[in-house]
Every structure is written in structure tokens, then in C-alpha cells.
Design an enzyme around this catalytic site. Structure first.
Site, short mmCIF file in Angstrom:
data_model
loop_
_atom_site.label_atom_id
_atom_site.label_comp_id
_atom_site.label_asym_id
_atom_site.label_seq_id
_atom_site.Cartn_x
_atom_site.Cartn_y
_atom_site.Cartn_z
N ARG A 137 0.90 -1.15 0.01
CA ARG A 137 -0.01 0.01 -0.01
C ARG A 137 0.81 1.29 -0.02
NH1 ARG A 137 -5.67 -0.20 1.78
NH2 ARG A 137 -6.51 -2.11 0.93
N ASP B 26 -6.85 -2.38 -7.31
CA ASP B 26 -7.50 -2.99 -6.21
C ASP B 26 -7.81 -4.51 -6.56
OD1 ASP B 26 -8.59 -1.93 -3.18
OD2 ASP B 26 -9.84 -3.52 -3.96
N ARG C 86 -7.13 12.14 -4.60
CA ARG C 86 -8.34 11.45 -3.87
C ARG C 86 -9.43 12.39 -3.64
NH1 ARG C 86 -10.00 10.16 1.63
NH2 ARG C 86 -10.77 7.89 1.50
N ARG D 260 -3.15 6.53 1.29
CA ARG D 260 -3.66 8.01 2.24
C ARG D 260 -2.57 8.62 2.95
NH1 ARG D 260 -8.74 5.39 4.16
NH2 ARG D 260 -7.28 3.70 4.27
N TYR E 89 -14.87 -11.61 0.33
CA TYR E 89 -15.56 -10.20 0.13
C TYR E 89 -16.85 -10.61 -0.89
CZ TYR E 89 -11.49 -7.40 1.65
OH TYR E 89 -10.76 -6.76 2.59
O1 CP3 Z 1 0.11 -1.46 -2.53
C1 CP3 Z 1 -0.15 -0.43 -3.39
O2 CP3 Z 1 0.20 0.83 -3.25
C2 CP3 Z 1 -1.02 -0.73 -4.47
C3 CP3 Z 1 -2.38 -0.38 -4.24
C4 CP3 Z 1 -3.28 -1.25 -3.62
C5 CP3 Z 1 -4.80 -0.89 -3.21
N1 CP3 Z 1 -5.19 -2.12 -2.56
C6 CP3 Z 1 -5.05 0.71 -3.06
C7 CP3 Z 1 -6.31 0.92 -2.23
C8 CP3 Z 1 -3.30 -2.54 -3.20
C9 CP3 Z 1 -2.09 -3.54 -3.43
C10 CP3 Z 1 -4.60 -3.10 -2.93
C11 CP3 Z 1 -4.88 -4.49 -2.46
C12 CP3 Z 1 -6.13 -4.71 -1.62
N2 CP3 Z 1 -7.34 -3.99 -1.59
C13 CP3 Z 1 -6.03 -5.79 -0.57
C14 CP3 Z 1 -4.94 -6.83 -0.23
C15 CP3 Z 1 -3.93 -6.21 0.67
C16 CP3 Z 1 -4.27 -5.84 2.18
O3 CP3 Z 1 -4.21 -4.69 2.27
O4 CP3 Z 1 -4.70 -6.75 2.71
C17 CP3 Z 1 -7.33 -5.87 -0.10
C18 CP3 Z 1 -7.85 -6.59 1.09
C19 CP3 Z 1 -8.15 -4.67 -0.70
C20 CP3 Z 1 -9.51 -4.50 -0.33
C21 CP3 Z 1 -9.73 -3.02 -0.02
N3 CP3 Z 1 -9.28 -1.96 -1.04
C22 CP3 Z 1 -10.06 -2.54 1.04
C23 CP3 Z 1 -10.30 -3.40 2.43
C24 CP3 Z 1 -10.08 -0.97 1.30
C25 CP3 Z 1 -10.54 -0.10 2.16
C26 CP3 Z 1 -9.56 -0.03 3.38
C27 CP3 Z 1 -8.67 1.07 3.36
O5 CP3 Z 1 -7.40 1.05 3.29
O6 CP3 Z 1 -9.17 2.27 3.08
C28 CP3 Z 1 -9.68 -0.67 -0.23
C29 CP3 Z 1 -9.46 0.65 -0.60
C30 CP3 Z 1 -8.12 1.03 -1.19
N4 CP3 Z 1 -7.43 0.23 -2.12
C31 CP3 Z 1 -7.54 2.21 -0.80
C32 CP3 Z 1 -6.35 2.21 -1.56
C33 CP3 Z 1 -4.90 3.02 -1.51
C34 CP3 Z 1 -7.98 3.18 0.32
C35 CP3 Z 1 -9.13 4.00 -0.29
C36 CP3 Z 1 -8.75 5.43 -0.96
O7 CP3 Z 1 -7.72 6.01 -1.20
O8 CP3 Z 1 -9.91 6.14 -1.23
#
Ligand code: CP3
Length: 346
Positions: free
Chosen positions: A25, A74, A38, A29, A151
Site C-alpha cells: 500500500r 485494487d 483523492r 493515504r 468479499y
Molecule cells: O500497494 C499499493 O500501493 C497498490 C495499491 C493497492 C490498493 N489496494 C489501493 C487501495 C493494493 C495492492 C490493494 C490491495 C487490496 N485491496 C487488498 C490486499 C492487501 C491488503 O491490504 O490486505 C485488499 C484486502 C483490498 C480491498 C480494499 N481496498 C479494502 C479493504 C479497502 C479499504 C480499506 C482502506 O485502506 O481504506 C480498499 C481501498 C483501497 N485500495 C485504498 C487504496 C489506496 C484506500 C481507499 C482510498 O484511498 O480512497
């Protein structure tokens, strides 16, 4: 030719002066530059517009100097491309209002031609590969079948995914049908990513640790292995079965698994004992420790590298970086890895 191929060298267990470093990640943020995007575009616009996804992917490479880029996307783009409604609610996380319950729901999922419906990710990879200009390798990724099932059946994020697990245990035939469909889609998608320029592929099984070892062998491992076998000819594969420490020994036996990601619940020496340098190990700094002072982070990171050893190791967090981490501290983590060889020679 890549100018910095430390990640690929680590995955091949070649001699390196210091391990490569990237952060799960890393585009997120905690970066003000990410927040700027964002504030302007909603989540799926950022993900589905190659120019935006590319710009966001490059941010941590430019700002932190990590040794790899990971494409901004994602794991939930796959259920979306299979036909499910996926919403990302600000501050609440993902929501899938029409959950999978019956055979009919599974039949309606479309795993064919998945790559054409995910062409925006492939375009983002091509653009990013070009913009990186071979500075560092580019990582592509997908969610593992079990984590995506969580999910798709639960409909939202959660701590225990009780509903999703109950689905697996009470309707194992339906579960295997669903897992198989996701697997077929994921294989096509990951091969497409490699062809579009991804140098390494990571499979996130973020929730596999919710399973007992015997259930991991039924609902997670077979699909992870099927994916690794199918995509390894195209790019090295890192599996991240978060929390499934019990599976390290068996997963590391597969030739087509190049690396395994670890969270912080295992000692490096125990992970090495279980995997015997058959795979590279990645991890496993607790992201909450990035709240410590930079000099403390540095000390802890050096101890972590001492414990894993320099070769066949990829420095990373044990899970994604959280929004409250100061950029200065994220940079201290990266810098601590980069200065390691100097430090140990002193
Ligand atoms: O690693 C990176 O920089 C690449 C980007 C990336 C995102 N999601 C962007 C994202 C990666 C590799 C993911 C994978 C992902 N997404 C996983 C597996 C990794 C892990 O964390 O376990 C999972 C379970 C998800 C599902 C997901 N997407 C969730 C649960 C959420 C909400 C939680 C949160 O952090 O807000 C997201 C949203 C998400 N995906 C965000 C980002 C940067 C945040 C939302 C936003 O910025 O508006």
C-alpha cells in the site's frame, strides 16, 4: 534492462549488498500527493484511468525511493469485472451489495474475456512501465481466490468473515465452484499483466490466516498453487498468505513460488527454518511500528535484516501502511534498508 533489479535478484537468491525494499500500500493515504488525487477523483476513477493510476503508482518511487513500483489498483477489480457491483465508500471501505449466495449467483459470474474488461489495468501497466524508464521493477497483483470469496460472499470488509467461512464449510461444492471461477479469471488477468509489463506478480491472500491449517489446504492452497503454476512462466510470483504461518513449509516446496510474504507474527528464523531458502521471504515489519521515532525505526529495521539475512530477502511491511504514518517515518524505513550494507561494513 532494469537499472535497479534488486527485487528480481532477491527472488533468484543472487548475492546482493542489501535487500530491496518496497511497502505494501505504498501508494496511499499517508501521502499528501495521493490525497490530492483523492480529493479530485473518486476511487474507481483513479483506478480505471490509466494516467491517474500511473501518476499515483509513481508517487512512492519518486518520494520515498523504493526499489519497486506496485501498480495502483485494487483486488476488487476482478469481482467487478466478473459482473458484481463493487462500491468503495469513503471512510467505510468496500461494499458489494449483491453477495454470492446460490449456484445461480455463481453461474452469473463471467470469467471469460476478463482481460478485455480489465484492459484499463493493462493500459496503466504499459504507461507506468514506460514512465518508469526501467528505474525499478513494476509489480502487478491480484487478490487470491479465498480472499476474493470473502468479499464476494460477505459483501464487505470485516474482522472474521464468519459468513464467508460458513459458506465454505456448509456448501463446499459451491465454494469450490466459486474458487475455481475466480482462479481461472485471475490466471488470465495475471498473465495479461505480465504481458503488459509487470516484472513480478504478487497474489494477496489477506484473509487466509482466518482458516485452520486443514481448511487452508482445502479452500486456499490449491488455488494459490494453480495460479503460481500457470503464471510462473510469465513472471516470478510472490504469494502473501497473511497469517498462514502453518503453510510456509508446504508452499515453499513448489518450484513455481518464488517468494512468500510474511506478517509480523512469525520470527524470521522460524520462517527460514520452515522454508530453507527454497523461496525468497518478504516482510515483515509491523506497520504500527512506523509510528516510532525514525532512529528507532532504523534500529528495528537493521535488526530485522540481520535476522532474515541479506540474500533471498525483500524488506517490506507485514501488511499495508496505514493513513496515519508520517511520510518522514515511511522514508526512514526505506532509508534504513538502503543504508544497511554501509552500516554492516562499518
Ligand atoms: O500497494 C499499493 O500501493 C497498490 C495499491 C493497492 C490498493 N489496494 C489501493 C487501495 C493494493 C495492492 C490493494 C490491495 C487490496 N485491496 C487488498 C490486499 C492487501 C491488503 O491490504 O490486505 C485488499 C484486502 C483490498 C480491498 C480494499 N481496498 C479494502 C479493504 C479497502 C479499504 C480499506 C482502506 O485502506 O481504506 C480498499 C481501498 C483501497 N485500495 C485504498 C487504496 C489506496 C484506500 C481507499 C482510498 O484511498 O480512497
Amino acid at each position: 534492462m532494469l537499472k535497479n533489479d534488486l527485487l528480481l535478484r532477491a527472488l533468484r537468491h543472487e548475492d546482493v549488498k542489501r535487500p530491496p525494499v518496497w511497502m505494501m500500500r505504498q501508494a496511499g493515504r499517508y501521502l499528501p500527493e495521493y490525497i490530492a488525487f483523492r480529493n479530485k477523483y473518486d476511487f474507481f476513477t483513479r483506478v480505471e484511468t490509466p494516467e491517474l493510476a500511473c501518476a499515483i503508482t509513481l508517487q512512492p518511487v519518486d518520494i520515498l525511493g523504493v526499489d519497486a513500483a506496485i501498480i495502483f489498483s485494487d483486488i476488487l477489480v476482478v469481482p467487478k469485472a466478473m459482473g458484481m457491483t463493487v462500491l468503495m465508500e469513503e471512510g467505510k471501505g468496500p461494499s458489494l451489495p449483491n453477495t454470492i449466495k446460490t449456484q445461480k449467483d455463481i453461474d452469473l459470474l463471467n470469467e471469460h474475456d476478463i482481460v478485455s474488461r480489465l484492459s484499463y489495468v493493462l493500459d496503466a501497466l504499459k504507461l507506468t512501465k514506460h514512465e518508469l524508464n526501467d528505474r525499478v521493477p513494476l509489480i502487478g497483483f491480484a487478490g487470491a481466490p479465498f480472499t476474493l470469496l470473502c468479499y464476494m460472499v460477505e459483501g464487505k470488509g470485516g474482522k472474521g468473515f464468519d459468513k464467508a467461512k460458513a459458506f465454505c464449510f456448509t456448501q463446499p461444492e459451491l465454494a469450490s465452484m466459486l474458487l475455481e471461477k475466480i482462479t481461472q479469471a485471475t490466471i488470465q488477468y495475471l498473465i495479461g499483466q505480465a504481458k503488459a509489463g509487470a516484472d513480478v506478480l504478487q497474489v494477496f491472500d489477506s484473509w487466509s490466516g482466518l482458516l485452520a491449517p486443514a481448511d487452508f489446504d482445502l479452500f486456499a492452497a490449491p488455488y494459490l498453487i494453480k495460479i503460481a503454476d500457470a503464471v510462473a512462466p510469465y513472471a516470478p510470483v510472490i504469494l502473501f498468505p497473511k497469517g498462514s504461518n502453518y503453510a510456509l513449509c508446504s508452499l515453499s516446496q513448489y518450484q513455481n513460488v518464488s517468494g512468500i510474504g510474511l506478517d509480523w507474527t512469525i520470527k524470521p528464523a522460524d520462517a527460514r527454518r520452515d522454508t530453507q531458502h527454497r523461496v525468497a521471504l518478504q516482510g515483515n515489519f509491523d506497520p504500527s511500528k512506523l509510528m516510532m521515532q525514525p532512529n528507532e525505526i532504523r534500529r528495528e529495521v537493521h535488526a530485522m535484516i540481520d535476522d532474515f539475512g541479506v540474500n533471498g530477502y525483500i524488506a517490506n511491511l507485514g501488511h499495508g501502511i496505514t493513513p496515519s504514518i508520517p511520510v518522514r517515518h515511511a522514508k526512514a524505513f526505506v532509508d534504513a534498508v538502503k543504508e544497511y550494507s554501509l552500516n554492516s561494513e562499518a
